[in-house]
Design an enzyme around this catalytic site. Structure first.
Site, PDB file in Angstrom:
ATOM      1  N   TYR A   1      36.342  25.451  40.820  1.00 15.41           N
ATOM      2  CA  TYR A   1      34.989  25.652  41.358  1.00 15.41           C
ATOM      3  C   TYR A   1      34.009  24.642  40.774  1.00 15.41           C
ATOM      4  O   TYR A   1      33.015  24.305  41.403  1.00 15.41           O
ATOM      5  CB  TYR A   1      34.481  27.054  41.023  1.00 15.41           C
ATOM      6  CG  TYR A   1      34.917  28.131  41.981  1.00 15.41           C
ATOM      7  CD1 TYR A   1      36.261  28.467  42.117  1.00 15.41           C
ATOM      8  CD2 TYR A   1      33.986  28.825  42.732  1.00 15.41           C
ATOM      9  CE1 TYR A   1      36.645  29.472  42.974  1.00 15.41           C
ATOM     10  CE2 TYR A   1      34.373  29.839  43.595  1.00 15.41           C
ATOM     11  CZ  TYR A   1      35.710  30.161  43.707  1.00 15.41           C
ATOM     12  OH  TYR A   1      36.085  31.162  44.559  1.00 15.41           O
TER      13      TYR A   1
ATOM     14  N   LYS B   1      49.677  29.811  36.608  1.00 15.78           N
ATOM     15  CA  LYS B   1      50.715  29.119  37.372  1.00 15.78           C
ATOM     16  C   LYS B   1      51.268  28.032  36.457  1.00 15.78           C
ATOM     17  O   LYS B   1      51.235  26.833  36.758  1.00 15.78           O
ATOM     18  CB  LYS B   1      50.099  28.552  38.667  1.00 15.78           C
ATOM     19  CG  LYS B   1      51.103  27.978  39.659  1.00 15.78           C
ATOM     20  CD  LYS B   1      51.951  29.032  40.359  1.00 15.78           C
ATOM     21  CE  LYS B   1      53.000  28.360  41.238  1.00 15.78           C
ATOM     22  NZ  LYS B   1      53.995  29.325  41.759  1.00 15.78           N
TER      23      LYS B   1
ATOM     24  N   ASP C   1      51.664  33.963  41.917  1.00 18.25           N
ATOM     25  CA  ASP C   1      52.331  34.410  43.154  1.00 18.25           C
ATOM     26  C   ASP C   1      53.001  35.761  42.932  1.00 18.25           C
ATOM     27  O   ASP C   1      52.917  36.674  43.764  1.00 18.25           O
ATOM     28  CB  ASP C   1      53.323  33.353  43.675  1.00 18.25           C
ATOM     29  CG  ASP C   1      54.226  32.774  42.593  1.00 18.25           C
ATOM     30  OD1 ASP C   1      54.009  33.054  41.395  1.00 18.25           O
ATOM     31  OD2 ASP C   1      55.166  32.031  42.951  1.00 18.25           O
TER      32      ASP C   1
ATOM     33  N   ASP D   1      39.416  34.969  42.127  1.00 15.97           N
ATOM     34  CA  ASP D   1      38.707  35.176  43.393  1.00 15.97           C
ATOM     35  C   ASP D   1      39.656  35.790  44.419  1.00 15.97           C
ATOM     36  O   ASP D   1      39.348  36.780  45.083  1.00 15.97           O
ATOM     37  CB  ASP D   1      38.168  33.834  43.899  1.00 15.97           C
ATOM     38  CG  ASP D   1      37.457  33.976  45.235  1.00 15.97           C
ATOM     39  OD1 ASP D   1      36.640  34.911  45.368  1.00 15.97           O
ATOM     40  OD2 ASP D   1      37.732  33.168  46.145  1.00 15.97           O
TER      41      ASP D   1
ATOM     42  N   ASP E   1      40.016  40.098  45.785  1.00 14.06           N
ATOM     43  CA  ASP E   1      39.877  40.567  47.176  1.00 14.06           C
ATOM     44  C   ASP E   1      41.095  41.409  47.542  1.00 14.06           C
ATOM     45  O   ASP E   1      40.981  42.458  48.176  1.00 14.06           O
ATOM     46  CB  ASP E   1      39.773  39.387  48.160  1.00 14.06           C
ATOM     47  CG  ASP E   1      38.326  39.073  48.543  1.00 14.06           C
ATOM     48  OD1 ASP E   1      37.444  39.240  47.682  1.00 14.06           O
ATOM     49  OD2 ASP E   1      38.086  38.673  49.705  1.00 14.06           O
TER      50      ASP E   1
HETATM   51  C1  IPM Z   1      32.987  35.962  45.151  1.00 11.95           C
HETATM   52  C2  IPM Z   1      32.681  35.130  46.364  1.00 11.95           C
HETATM   53  C3  IPM Z   1      32.193  33.757  45.915  1.00 11.95           C
HETATM   54  C4  IPM Z   1      33.295  33.108  45.115  1.00 11.95           C
HETATM   55  C5  IPM Z   1      31.732  32.819  47.047  1.00 11.95           C
HETATM   56  C6  IPM Z   1      30.671  33.457  47.907  1.00 11.95           C
HETATM   57  C7  IPM Z   1      31.271  31.491  46.521  1.00 11.95           C
HETATM   58  O1  IPM Z   1      33.798  35.023  47.186  1.00 11.95           O
HETATM   59  O2  IPM Z   1      32.042  36.257  44.382  1.00 11.95           O
HETATM   60  O3  IPM Z   1      34.131  36.349  44.958  1.00 11.95           O
HETATM   61  O4  IPM Z   1      34.203  32.499  45.686  1.00 11.95           O
HETATM   62  O5  IPM Z   1      33.239  33.209  43.891  1.00 11.95           O
HETATM   63 MN    MN Z   2      35.533  36.141  46.469  1.00 10.48          MN
END
Ligand code: IPM
Ligand code: MN
Length: 356
Positions: free
Chosen positions: A143, A191, A223, A247, A251
């Site tokens: 990032y 990784k 993975d 990240d 999710d």
């Molecule tokens: C998160 C979001 C952010 C990230 C985006 C919006 C830049 O997906 O906070 O997880 O990737 O960190």
């Molecule tokens: Mn995210």
């Protein structure tokens, strides 16, 4: 009596609606427990680009710096998502905020709600009782690594994953600190079979692990971790990993509990901590009063606990959220065939529960 100074950053999309509910809950808690609350709004994200030309303006940063905590909604706008050549992007605001506030750790607790288990894409027996904490490194890795960009001919692009010893050490120590308060297990996800930066993580983890003899350390390739979160989520206690892996994995972890709309997060580090839902700005729902405010309300619970050390206050918010779900006062994403309530109705129910 304590005075709480909070910066309110609603951001884009559904941000303003969900943050309004979390703020109302915060006010109700302060009233109930006799804390004085002062708060101030600031802009961030696409709305800030529209207003002042940059996604994390100086005035917003100054407000965050002088506040005790930041309550944040979401950022992002489709008009930028589909325009890869846009010079300024809303997400840059979030990244700049993380960097400038030194928020190197993003803590995302994953736990299940009994009334939501049937919404999980996984079998109930796999998720029931899953309870782990993802600690995502937040100010390093791809990032922020440079160089990043495009070759002159426009047909080659590159990102760089950079980590320093100091960055890895501080996040690993944090992971062990949390593990000691929990079930005493750390899973370090990398990784290392491919990436040099991951090999640094693994080397440092191997150095640090013996300093925490009471904690079991497990090393896992990313993975494999992605698979294990689905296959055996109950095997995790504290999962720590670098920025991009974190990240993606969070999710994935969030939906096993039934809805992305439920997971709160705390970003902590050097300066003021930020509390925000892990979901995005859900632009399709903006202004419709249908978005699930619970992840943001639960982020307010984390704020009371982490920023102010007010455990009872956080616990009451969690209790109220669980009660609203048991009572079926939920938004459409988790309502099933039952009646769906509006964002504001859910918020009001929770405020009433707290105030009674
Ligand atoms: C998160 C979001 C952010 C990230 C985006 C919006 C830049 O997906 O906070 O997880 O990737 O960190
Ligand atoms: Mn995210």
């Amino acid at each position: 009596m304590k005075k709480l100074n909070i910066a309110i950053l609603p951001g884009d999309g559904i941000g303003p609606e969900i943050v309004e509910q979390a703020l109302n809950v915060t006010k109700a808690i302060c009233k109930k427990f006799g804390h004085e609350l002062s708060y101030e709004y600031a802009i961030v994200g696409a709305c800030a680009i529209d207003e002042v030309g940059e996604p994390y303006p100086k005035a917003t940063h100054e407000l965050c710096m002088k506040s005790d905590a930041v309550l944040f909604g979401a950022i992002g706008d489709p008009k930028y998502d589909n325009n890869p050549s846009a010079k300024v992007r809303p997400e840059q605001g979030l990244l700049k905020m993380r960097k400038d506030l030194g928020l190197y750790a993003n803590i995302r607790p994953v736990s299940t709600f009994p009334s939501l288990i049937h919404k999980s894409p996984l079998r109930a027996d796999l998720v029931d009782g899953a309870d782990f904490m993802c600690i995502r490194e937040l100010t390093g890795g791809m990032y922020f690594g440079r160089p990043q960009g495009r070759a002159e001919d426009g047909n080659t692009a590159y990102d760089t994953c950079v980590y320093t010893r100091e960055e890895v050490e501080r996040i690993l120590h944090l992971a062990y600190k949390y593990a000691l308060q929990r079930r005493k297990k750390v899973t370090m996800v990398d990784k290392a079979n491919v990436l040099a930066s991951s090999r640094l993580w693994r080397q440092i983890a191997q150095e640090i692990a013996p300093q925490y003899p009471d904690v079991e350390t497990e090393y896992m390739f990313v993975d494999n971790a992605a698979m294990r979160i689905i296959q055996w989520p109950k095997s995790f206690d504290v999962l720590v990993t670098e920025n991009l892996f974190g990240d993606i994995l969070t999710d994935e972890a969030s939906v096993i509990t039934g809805s992305l709309g439920m997971l709160p997060s705390a970003s902590v580090g050097i300066h003021t901590s930020v509390f925000e839902p892990i979901h995005g700005s859900y632009p399709q729902a903006a202004g419709k009063n249908i978005a699930n405010p619970l992840a943001t309300i639960l982020s307010a619970a984390l704020m009371f606990e982490y920023a102010f050390g007010m455990m009872q206050e956080g616990a009451l918010i969690r209790e109220a959220v669980a009660a609203s779900m048991d009572a079926g006062i939920v938004t459409e994403d988790i309502a099933d065939n039952a009646k769906a309530y509006k964002t504001s109705e859910v918020g009001e129910w929770i405020v009433n529960y707290i105030s009674k």
